[in-house]
Write a protein that holds these residues in place. Structure first.
Motif, PDB file in Angstrom:
ATOM      1  N   THR A  17      42.602  16.861   8.875  1.00  0.00           N
ATOM      2  CA  THR A  17      41.227  16.657   8.399  1.00  0.00           C
ATOM      3  C   THR A  17      40.238  17.525   9.182  1.00  0.00           C
ATOM      4  O   THR A  17      39.219  17.940   8.652  1.00  0.00           O
ATOM      5  N   GLU A  18      40.584  17.813  10.444  1.00  0.00           N
ATOM      6  CA  GLU A  18      39.728  18.671  11.289  1.00  0.00           C
ATOM      7  C   GLU A  18      39.527  20.050  10.681  1.00  0.00           C
ATOM      8  O   GLU A  18      38.458  20.635  10.776  1.00  0.00           O
ATOM      9  N   ASP A  54      42.866  18.035   0.009  1.00  0.00           N
ATOM     10  CA  ASP A  54      43.640  18.989  -0.785  1.00  0.00           C
ATOM     11  C   ASP A  54      45.025  18.382  -0.986  1.00  0.00           C
ATOM     12  O   ASP A  54      45.241  17.215  -0.636  1.00  0.00           O
ATOM     13  N   SER A  55      45.954  19.171  -1.507  1.00  0.00           N
ATOM     14  CA  SER A  55      47.256  18.575  -1.820  1.00  0.00           C
ATOM     15  C   SER A  55      47.946  18.059  -0.555  1.00  0.00           C
ATOM     16  O   SER A  55      48.648  17.041  -0.578  1.00  0.00           O
ATOM     17  N   LYS A  56      47.682  18.741   0.590  1.00  0.00           N
ATOM     18  CA  LYS A  56      48.327  18.290   1.833  1.00  0.00           C
ATOM     19  C   LYS A  56      47.739  16.944   2.275  1.00  0.00           C
ATOM     20  O   LYS A  56      48.472  16.049   2.722  1.00  0.00           O
ATOM     21  N   THR A  57      46.421  16.807   2.144  1.00  0.00           N
ATOM     22  CA  THR A  57      45.798  15.520   2.517  1.00  0.00           C
ATOM     23  C   THR A  57      46.433  14.406   1.700  1.00  0.00           C
ATOM     24  O   THR A  57      46.780  13.343   2.233  1.00  0.00           O
ATOM     25  N   LEU A 318      40.501   4.508   3.662  1.00  0.00           N
ATOM     26  CA  LEU A 318      41.091   4.637   5.007  1.00  0.00           C
ATOM     27  C   LEU A 318      40.788   6.023   5.599  1.00  0.00           C
ATOM     28  O   LEU A 318      40.393   6.138   6.762  1.00  0.00           O
ATOM     29  N   LEU A 319      40.917   7.044   4.781  1.00  0.00           N
ATOM     30  CA  LEU A 319      40.664   8.411   5.263  1.00  0.00           C
ATOM     31  C   LEU A 319      39.266   8.526   5.874  1.00  0.00           C
ATOM     32  O   LEU A 319      39.096   9.047   6.980  1.00  0.00           O
ATOM     33  N   TYR A 320      38.263   8.006   5.148  1.00  0.00           N
ATOM     34  CA  TYR A 320      36.886   8.174   5.641  1.00  0.00           C
ATOM     35  C   TYR A 320      36.589   7.257   6.814  1.00  0.00           C
ATOM     36  O   TYR A 320      35.933   7.660   7.767  1.00  0.00           O
ATOM     37  N   THR A 392      22.473  11.385   8.891  1.00  0.00           N
ATOM     38  CA  THR A 392      23.533  11.800   9.817  1.00  0.00           C
ATOM     39  C   THR A 392      24.850  11.066   9.576  1.00  0.00           C
ATOM     40  O   THR A 392      25.891  11.487  10.068  1.00  0.00           O
ATOM     41  N   ALA A 393      24.794   9.945   8.837  1.00  0.00           N
ATOM     42  CA  ALA A 393      26.023   9.175   8.612  1.00  0.00           C
ATOM     43  C   ALA A 393      26.742   9.671   7.356  1.00  0.00           C
ATOM     44  O   ALA A 393      26.098  10.053   6.380  1.00  0.00           O
ATOM     45  N   LEU A 394      28.063   9.659   7.411  1.00  0.00           N
ATOM     46  CA  LEU A 394      28.837   9.984   6.209  1.00  0.00           C
ATOM     47  C   LEU A 394      28.992   8.713   5.376  1.00  0.00           C
ATOM     48  O   LEU A 394      29.488   7.702   5.882  1.00  0.00           O
ATOM     49  N   ILE A 395      28.552   8.768   4.120  1.00  0.00           N
ATOM     50  CA  ILE A 395      28.629   7.583   3.254  1.00  0.00           C
ATOM     51  C   ILE A 395      29.366   7.942   1.969  1.00  0.00           C
ATOM     52  O   ILE A 395      28.761   8.460   1.024  1.00  0.00           O
ATOM     53  N   PRO A 396      30.671   7.690   1.921  1.00  0.00           N
ATOM     54  CA  PRO A 396      31.389   7.935   0.660  1.00  0.00           C
ATOM     55  C   PRO A 396      30.825   7.047  -0.439  1.00  0.00           C
ATOM     56  O   PRO A 396      30.372   5.932  -0.167  1.00  0.00           O
ATOM     57  N   ALA A 397      30.866   7.555  -1.677  1.00  0.00           N
ATOM     58  CA  ALA A 397      30.211   6.832  -2.775  1.00  0.00           C
ATOM     59  C   ALA A 397      31.137   6.688  -3.977  1.00  0.00           C
ATOM     60  O   ALA A 397      31.980   7.552  -4.230  1.00  0.00           O
ATOM     61  N   ASP A 398      30.958   5.578  -4.693  1.00  0.00           N
ATOM     62  CA  ASP A 398      31.587   5.423  -6.009  1.00  0.00           C
ATOM     63  C   ASP A 398      30.474   5.407  -7.044  1.00  0.00           C
ATOM     64  O   ASP A 398      29.528   4.616  -6.916  1.00  0.00           O
ATOM     65  N   PHE A 399      30.583   6.262  -8.040  1.00  0.00           N
ATOM     66  CA  PHE A 399      29.651   6.257  -9.175  1.00  0.00           C
ATOM     67  C   PHE A 399      30.393   5.649 -10.362  1.00  0.00           C
ATOM     68  O   PHE A 399      31.511   6.069 -10.674  1.00  0.00           O
TER      69      PHE A 399
END
Ligand SMILES: O=P(O)(O)OC[C@H]1O[C@](O)(CO)[C@@H](O)[C@@H]1O
Length: 545
Positions: A17-18, A54-57, A318-320, A392-399
């Motif tokens: 992920t880095e 990506d496919s590896k993730t 989990l990833l995020y 500054t925070a990462l906020i994953p979203a569902d639309f």
């Protein structure tokens, strides 16, 4: 370290992920990304291409799922294993949507016939009320349902009836009371007539303070406004797993709809707790809701991990949370009828996965359940979306958006869709400094001013989102959607090795609240408590009316 963080896949994910490229580049490099990273199931379409993957993730995430025996855990839930280990209970909300022919054993007994019997009892009751055979104490038909409950005994029925507004029986209205604040029930009682109101009291335990108090107040109001004790049975019904306590409370035995301890409160709308839903939209539509959820159950149980919608969504969570330190997740519903869904998912996910020890009692070494929040699109775009885009925070979203509106009107729906898709695009691609400078080139500002403003206009992008679409919001697609989030919640808990089905934190709040109540009511000394609690109790005693 717990097993999860010791795995080589965990370390590989951390390293991978880095160095993963920005999503903008991933889209530029691969024109097939949308096709490859989307899937349809149970009337829902999920576009997960705007994720940091990506496919590896994906391969690493699926390996992690395999290493944590996710599929065996899914099977264990559906088979009725005692997966709620602290309360020694099976977790079988899925049995509430099973076919009559299925056999699901709890303590050696097939529970499906009891579920069917209760559904039959609901069907008869719904029919009697909605056809007008069920009369109030003055012979009038029922016009209003007041549903009293809290937590899972409130949010599910409330959010689903709200979502299915276009399917309502036009001659019935429904009101929900949860909060013990007297203002809540007082305001609702102002709207209804005791002669034509039916109270549905929903409490799995039949021991929840708020629900008991609100029901007693409703009963007092009924008796003070023309009803008599003998009329109670025409106006009060209960849904509970504690039939003995409900009878003791004065509920007519025929008016009690059972549920079971293998249904968690926050997973209970599919049981008789869904009675207000069935009354409002009819039993056929309630069955369609169950059928949509059942379809999602089958998908979850049988689809390979790589094509499994709840699994994919759970893995991204989990990833995020664990590799990008996201502390919250936003649910944005681009549909007015679905405006309550974020609150429902909030309870579902946060009460389930707000845990910090593993099943065997070890402290977890990683983030577990995030804060779930959200609201109705497009309103949020003029408020908190700013923080999603540039905070500054990462906020994953569902639309979440239906493709067809229940109320086609001019350009409304096309505008709604343009906002929904535009937001996911902006989150993904962002805006570079160069792009911002180009936009400002004709502004007439000096070069220094342009550079300053451009810095403020830069959006990093690379902000993840899922987009969930359905043709139309129907009982069936809604059932599938809610079951999707139930199973997504399960996937996260299973990966984190926590118990998603107890709620000891909430229980402590209830116990201490009851202790404080005794001190407030009986003027019992509170000086042995901490000085803050003692001070607050004394202040209330001195000033309340
Ligand atoms: O249905 P009951 O037993 O009144 O409980 C209400 C709610 O209280 C909780 O136990 C805790 O908030 C929820 O899980 C449940 O839905």
């Amino acid at each position: 370290m717990t097993q999860l963080t010791k795995s080589t896949t965990w370390s590989a994910l951390a390293a991978h992920t880095e160095q993963l490229a920005h999503m903008r580049s991933l889209f530029n490099q691969d024109s097939q990304r949308f096709n490859d990273m989307s899937l349809s199931a149970c009337g829902l379409f999920l576009d997960y291409s705007k994720n940091r993957a990506d496919s590896k993730t994906l391969a690493l995430l699926f390996s992690l799922a395999k290493e944590t025996q996710l599929q065996a855990k899914i099977k264990a839930m559906f088979s009725g294993d005692i997966i709620n280990n602290t309360e020694k209970r099976a977790v079988l909300h899925t049995a509430l949507r099973a076919d009559a022919s299925q056999e699901i054993l709890v303590d050696g007994k097939n529970i499906v016939p009891e579920v069917q019997q209760t559904q039959n009892k609901m069907a008869k009751f719904v029919d009697a009320v909605t056809t007008g055979q069920w009369k109030g104490y003055t012979g009038k038909t029922i016009t209003d349902i007041v549903s009293i409950g809290i937590g899972g005994s409130f949010l599910g029925p409330k959010i689903v009836t709200q979502a299915l507004r276009p399917y309502w029986n036009k001659s019935l209205n429904c009101h929900f009371v949860a909060n013990v604040d007297a203002s809540s029930i007082t305001e609702k009682l102002r709207l209804v007539n005791p002669e034509t109101t039916l109270f549905v009291m929903s409490s799995k335990s039949f021991g929840t303070q708020e629900t008991l108090t609100n029901t007693l107040s409703a009963k007092e109001w009924f008796l003070a406004n023309g009803g008599t004790q003998a009329d109670i049975a025409k106006h009060f019904v209960a849904v509970t797993s504690n039939v003995a306590k409900a009878t003791e409370f004065g509920m007519d035995a025929d008016n009690i709809f059972p549920m079971w301890d293998w249904v968690g409160g926050r997973y209970s709308l599919w049981s008789a707790i869904g009675l207000p839903i069935a009354l409002l939209v009819g039993m056929d539509n309630f069955q369609a809701l169950l059928a949509g959820a059942k379809e999602m159950d089958e998908h979850f149980l049988n689809a390979p991990l790589e094509q499994n919608m709840p699994v994919i969504m759970g893995l991204f969570s989990l990833l995020y949370g664990n590799f990008h330190n996201a502390q919250s997740h936003v649910v944005l519903t681009y549909d007015h009828y679905l405006r309550g869904l974020p609150a429902y998912f909030q309870q579902l996910d946060m009460e389930s996965n707000g845990k910090s020890v593993t099943l065997s009692g070890e402290c977890v070494q990683y983030n577990t359940g995030p804060v779930i929040w959200g609201g109705e699109g497009t309103n949020g775009q003029h408020a908190y979306h700013q923080l999603i885009h540039q905070g500054t925070a990462l906020i994953p979203a569902d639309f979440i958006m239906p493709l067809q509106s229940h109320n086609p009107l001019g350009e409304h729906h096309v505008q709604l869709a343009s906002n929904c898709f535009g937001q996911t695009q902006a989150m993904m691609q962002g805006r570079t400094f160069e792009e911002a400078m180009a936009e400002l080139s004709t502004s007439g500002l000096s070069a220094d001013e342009q550079a300053l403003i451009a810095k403020h206009k830069v959006m990093q992008g690379n902000k993840p989102s899922n987009t969930i679409l359905m043709d139309k919001l129907t009982p069936s697609t809604l059932g599938a959607l809610i079951a999707l989030y139930e199973h997504r919640t399960f996937v996260q808990g299973a990966l984190w090795d926590i118990n998603s089905f107890d709620q000891w934190g909430v229980e402590l709040g209830k116990t201490l609240g009851n202790d404080v109540l005794i001190r407030l009511q009986a003027d019992k000394d509170a000086s042995e408590l901490d000085s803050s609690s003692n001070g607050l109790i004394n202040m209330f005693r001195a000033n309340h009316i």
